[in-house]
Design a protein around this motif. Sequence first.
Motif, mmCIF file in Angstrom:
data_model
loop_
_atom_site.group_PDB
_atom_site.id
_atom_site.type_symbol
_atom_site.label_atom_id
_atom_site.label_comp_id
_atom_site.label_asym_id
_atom_site.label_seq_id
_atom_site.Cartn_x
_atom_site.Cartn_y
_atom_site.Cartn_z
ATOM 1 N N ALA A 1 33.836 -52.807 -6.246
ATOM 2 C CA ALA A 1 34.077 -51.409 -5.825
ATOM 3 C C ALA A 1 32.745 -50.658 -5.720
ATOM 4 N N VAL A 2 32.704 -49.677 -4.826
ATOM 5 C CA VAL A 2 31.461 -48.942 -4.576
ATOM 6 C C VAL A 2 31.638 -47.489 -5.027
ATOM 7 N N TRP A 3 30.654 -47.004 -5.790
ATOM 8 C CA TRP A 3 30.750 -45.665 -6.385
ATOM 9 C C TRP A 3 30.975 -44.571 -5.338
ATOM 10 N N SER A 4 30.209 -44.617 -4.232
ATOM 11 C CA SER A 4 30.306 -43.520 -3.264
ATOM 12 C C SER A 4 31.743 -43.397 -2.734
ATOM 13 N N ARG A 5 32.369 -44.536 -2.509
ATOM 14 C CA ARG A 5 33.732 -44.514 -1.987
ATOM 15 C C ARG A 5 34.728 -44.084 -3.065
ATOM 16 N N GLU A 6 34.596 -44.692 -4.246
ATOM 17 C CA GLU A 6 35.552 -44.395 -5.336
ATOM 18 C C GLU A 6 35.440 -42.936 -5.785
ATOM 19 N N SER A 7 34.188 -42.436 -5.897
ATOM 20 C CA SER A 7 34.038 -41.061 -6.398
ATOM 21 C C SER A 7 34.602 -40.073 -5.375
ATOM 22 N N LYS A 8 34.528 -40.434 -4.106
ATOM 23 C CA LYS A 8 35.113 -39.569 -3.083
ATOM 24 C C LYS A 8 36.648 -39.541 -3.259
ATOM 25 N N LYS A 9 37.184 -40.730 -3.548
ATOM 26 C CA LYS A 9 38.639 -40.821 -3.749
ATOM 27 C C LYS A 9 39.090 -39.979 -4.949
ATOM 28 N N PHE A 10 38.215 -39.948 -5.978
ATOM 29 C CA PHE A 10 38.569 -39.235 -7.217
ATOM 30 C C PHE A 10 38.324 -37.734 -7.140
ATOM 31 N N ALA A 11 37.646 -37.301 -6.067
ATOM 32 C CA ALA A 11 37.139 -35.910 -6.031
ATOM 33 C C ALA A 11 38.190 -34.863 -6.381
ATOM 34 N N GLN A 12 39.456 -35.128 -6.047
ATOM 35 C CA GLN A 12 40.510 -34.142 -6.321
ATOM 36 C C GLN A 12 41.246 -34.420 -7.633
ATOM 37 N N ASN A 13 40.870 -35.510 -8.281
ATOM 38 C CA ASN A 13 41.598 -35.864 -9.503
ATOM 39 C C ASN A 13 41.127 -35.007 -10.689
ATOM 40 N N SER A 14 42.065 -34.372 -11.361
ATOM 41 C CA SER A 14 41.663 -33.413 -12.393
ATOM 42 C C SER A 14 40.969 -34.093 -13.587
ATOM 43 N N ASP A 15 41.354 -35.329 -13.918
ATOM 44 C CA ASP A 15 40.691 -36.010 -15.037
ATOM 45 C C ASP A 15 39.235 -36.323 -14.700
ATOM 46 N N PHE A 16 39.005 -36.708 -13.439
ATOM 47 C CA PHE A 16 37.640 -36.997 -12.982
ATOM 48 C C PHE A 16 36.814 -35.709 -12.976
ATOM 49 N N LEU B 1 35.992 -33.366 -25.795
ATOM 50 C CA LEU B 1 35.197 -34.396 -25.108
ATOM 51 C C LEU B 1 35.885 -35.758 -25.193
ATOM 52 N N ASP B 2 36.441 -36.067 -26.371
ATOM 53 C CA ASP B 2 37.102 -37.370 -26.554
ATOM 54 C C ASP B 2 38.320 -37.505 -25.649
ATOM 55 N N VAL B 3 39.096 -36.427 -25.557
ATOM 56 C CA VAL B 3 40.296 -36.465 -24.707
ATOM 57 C C VAL B 3 39.891 -36.672 -23.250
ATOM 58 N N ALA B 4 38.840 -35.962 -22.825
ATOM 59 C CA ALA B 4 38.383 -36.077 -21.428
ATOM 60 C C ALA B 4 37.853 -37.491 -21.149
ATOM 61 N N THR B 5 37.163 -38.063 -22.128
ATOM 62 C CA THR B 5 36.612 -39.407 -21.949
ATOM 63 C C THR B 5 37.747 -40.420 -21.816
ATOM 64 N N GLU B 6 38.717 -40.287 -22.705
ATOM 65 C CA GLU B 6 39.859 -41.205 -22.691
ATOM 66 C C GLU B 6 40.602 -41.126 -21.346
ATOM 67 N N ALA B 7 40.790 -39.885 -20.847
ATOM 68 C CA ALA B 7 41.526 -39.703 -19.592
ATOM 69 C C ALA B 7 40.766 -40.321 -18.420
ATOM 70 N N TYR B 8 39.455 -40.138 -18.389
ATOM 71 C CA TYR B 8 38.654 -40.683 -17.283
ATOM 72 C C TYR B 8 38.601 -42.226 -17.375
ATOM 73 N N GLN B 9 38.452 -42.730 -18.607
ATOM 74 C CA GLN B 9 38.439 -44.191 -18.797
ATOM 75 C C GLN B 9 39.739 -44.794 -18.282
ATOM 76 N N SER B 10 40.826 -44.136 -18.640
ATOM 77 C CA SER B 10 42.121 -44.661 -18.238
ATOM 78 C C SER B 10 42.264 -44.595 -16.714
ATOM 79 N N LEU B 11 41.715 -43.552 -16.104
ATOM 80 C CA LEU B 11 41.757 -43.431 -14.644
ATOM 81 C C LEU B 11 41.020 -44.612 -13.984
#
Length: 430
Positions: free
Chosen positions: A290-305, A270-280
């Motif tokens: 920034a707007v969540w709906s747009r950013e989360s769409k951009k991240f949809a394919q990102n493995s850390d997200f 969990l800690d590793v995943a949190t760190e990776a997402y924070q860094s992203l």
Amino acid sequence: MAKKCDVPRTFNVAAVGLSGTEKEKGSTGVGKSCLCNRFVRHLADDYHVDHISVLSQTDFSGRVVNNDHFLYWGEVTKTSDEGVDFNFNVVEQTEFIDDSSFQPFKSSKTDPYYKRCTTIKLTSAEKLMYICKNQLGIEKEYEQKMIPEGKLSIDGFVCVFDVSDVPGRTIDKQVEYTCLILNNLMKTKKPIVLATTKNDEARESYVKEAERLVSRREYKGSIPLVETSAHEDVSVDLAFIVLAQMIDRTKGKSKIVPFLEAALRRKEVLDVATEAYQSLIRTQVTDHKAVWSRESKKFAQNSDFVHYCDLFGHDAAQRMFRRHLKKLKEEYIRRKIQMYIKVLPEVLNELLPDLQSLHECDWRNMRTKLQQHPDFSQYFLKSPDEQSWQESDLVDITETRIPLDILDTAEAEACFEEHKTSLEADENRK
Ligand SMILES: Nc1nc2c(ncn2[C@@H]2O[C@H](COP(=O)(O)OP(=O)(O)OP(=O)(O)O)[C@@H](O)[C@H]2O)c(=O)[nH]1
Ligand SMILES: [Mg+2]
């Protein structure tokens, strides 16, 4: 067509454990549903902590419960640490209670729970897979998967034992009841695993009771104990995999890890995943608007997200994103304040150029004095509607004038005092 031996086998497993009315099980269940839920649909967004067993007559006779006292949780494939795949069908044996009489619903089988739950041939025509309590009554809005046709032949049992403290249930009563279940399960000759549940809230003495229970002579050391937490997703898969390996001994033998060790490993993941997402988000989201709906769409394919969402859920990912925006906005405002404070001495020089203009002026009445100045609005800006400038649109527009509330800051006061001192020094030099 594949030969019979090429088709990977499916392990049909029943989760059992103390069930019944509040009188029998105390204020809450032992954790069968949560264990099955975490095992079959482990993603954070698919995990529900509330599963009801008190139902209306309509829900009891709907296609999910189907007038039975068991639930079909569906099918899932898992891989052991050694890399061996296991396919499971999971059912939960429980006792559904009528929400009008608070008595168990009448069904064709009248055996008490501890006998009924040991059934190894289950049938329920066209029974639908259970997903969550909200599904009842609106089944069409959820995935509709049917229990395998014909008789489902149970290959082994995960018997659940709750090691947390539950009001209205004594540990002695749970031990006694679980013992009754185990004794009846032993008669089926099918493998059994005792899974202790809710170890995240464990009472040490209850853990000991579970250990004592499986080491009773009559079980001849045949019942392994796996310590789990469905809420924290610790060792849930292990309990089922150990059972499957007892059913098919050619499939390896996983090591049973004590709860604390397994929980620690889980925390590291969990800690590793949190760190990776924070860094992203730190590197990718630099604008506080920034707007969540747009950013989360951009991240949809990102493995850390995706990994973070799998473990913590999309709501948690959004909360983290919001906290990041809040920090960005605070930093942005800090930078803007610094910029205003930098130009303030110049403005004071313009509007209050000498001691005469500062006559009887101290910090408290300076704001009024400045406002009276004919050039005031050339340098200062009032926020509309009593809002502070940080909350208003002023914060973002390309406006070089100073928001008036900057004068409420200690930095501005220091600026004013410095301005006054320097004028007085000039005067003294004359
Ligand atoms: N702390 C903690 N609570 C849990 C865990 N698993 C289940 N619970 C809680 O225990 C309560 C009962 O869980 P269920 O899974 O519904 O229990 P059950 O054995 O299916 O209950 P019945 O089917 O009604 O007999 C719920 O409030 C759950 O949220 C766990 O791993 N940790
Ligand atoms: Mg249940």
